[in-house]
Enzyme design. Sequence first.
Site, short mmCIF file in Angstrom:
data_model
loop_
_atom_site.label_atom_id
_atom_site.label_comp_id
_atom_site.label_asym_id
_atom_site.label_seq_id
_atom_site.Cartn_x
_atom_site.Cartn_y
_atom_site.Cartn_z
N ALA A 1 1.14 -5.98 -0.31
CA ALA A 1 1.69 -6.61 0.89
C ALA A 1 1.96 -5.57 1.98
O ALA A 1 1.17 -5.42 2.92
CB ALA A 1 2.98 -7.36 0.54
N GLY B 1 3.74 -1.40 -4.57
CA GLY B 1 3.63 -0.05 -4.00
C GLY B 1 2.22 0.42 -3.73
O GLY B 1 2.01 1.57 -3.34
N HIS C 1 5.95 -15.38 -8.00
CA HIS C 1 6.12 -14.05 -7.41
C HIS C 1 7.56 -13.59 -7.65
O HIS C 1 8.47 -14.41 -7.70
CB HIS C 1 5.80 -14.08 -5.91
N PHE D 1 0.97 -11.79 2.56
CA PHE D 1 1.60 -11.47 3.86
C PHE D 1 3.12 -11.65 3.83
O PHE D 1 3.81 -11.31 4.78
CB PHE D 1 1.02 -12.35 4.98
N LYS D 2 3.62 -12.25 2.74
CA LYS D 2 5.07 -12.54 2.60
C LYS D 2 5.59 -13.24 3.86
O LYS D 2 4.89 -14.08 4.43
CB LYS D 2 5.84 -11.25 2.27
N GLU E 1 3.48 -6.95 -11.71
CA GLU E 1 4.16 -6.24 -10.62
C GLU E 1 5.58 -5.87 -11.03
O GLU E 1 6.47 -6.73 -11.00
CB GLU E 1 4.26 -7.13 -9.37
O1 G3P Z 1 2.81 -9.56 -3.71
C1 G3P Z 1 2.64 -8.20 -3.51
C2 G3P Z 1 3.88 -7.45 -3.64
O2 G3P Z 1 4.97 -7.99 -4.22
C3 G3P Z 1 3.81 -6.00 -3.62
O3 G3P Z 1 4.39 -5.66 -2.43
O4 G3P Z 1 4.76 -4.31 -0.46
O5 G3P Z 1 4.78 -3.25 -2.71
O6 G3P Z 1 2.64 -4.06 -1.74
P1 G3P Z 1 4.12 -4.23 -1.80
#
Ligand code: G3P
Length: 231
Positions: free
Chosen positions: A204, A183, A95, A12-13, A143
């Site tokens: 997220a 993404g 992260h 959820f950041k 990531e």
């Molecule tokens: O922790 C998940 C993240 O860093 C990816 O973010 O918004 O690209 O899904 P998002």
Amino acid sequence: MELKYPLIALNFKTYLEAIGENSLKLARIAEEVSKEYDVGVMVAPPLLDLGRVVKEVEIPVFAQHVDPYKPGSHTGSIIAEDVKAVGAAGSIVNHSERRLRLADIGMILERLRENGLISLLCTDTVQTTRAGTALGPDALAIEPPELIGTGIPVSKAKPEVVVGAVEAVKRINPSVHILCGAGISAGDDVAKAIELGTEGVLLASAYVKAKDPKRVLSDMAEAALKAWERR
Ligand code: G3P
């Protein structure tokens, strides 16, 4: 508590859409979808909401970060004992938005282990995935930072990075569960991630900022299950 695979891990950041009461709402939706589809869903709410989210849902709840310290004089820090005391299942480690040094990552993984907590280690490249895997986290999520928050899914934009990470993990320590993130926005992106050899995704913004988070997550859960059966 154990993580169930295929897994959709929801970070959820500190999005406003996930602060306070909103965090509970998003966690409850995640629990509903996990039960309806019988798919693994984990949530990592903002740290100050961790305790109450844990009380509210039966799915695994993770801290977004934990410091490498033992109990003692570390003002403003969050330690593994506290994550455990509030009933969380584990923690995200390293992260991209909370980068750590290798020595601290090693210490944090040990602190989580000592407290019976699950670790989800984030890495940014195939190279750091190799180093991270050797430290023996329970799960690892690759990531590429440049795709985070862009809506451009790593599983389609950089499949070679995902495959490279999957291969590294299988070769170095096959007991580590491998996810990918950045993404990830739709069911199709999740299916592609699983087709590339991962056991799920970490995401997220596509969930937290969605107009209809239940629909988005349900699509992902359905796609994850279908891809999982096809493996
Ligand atoms: O922790 C998940 C993240 O860093 C990816 O973010 O918004 O690209 O899904 P998002």
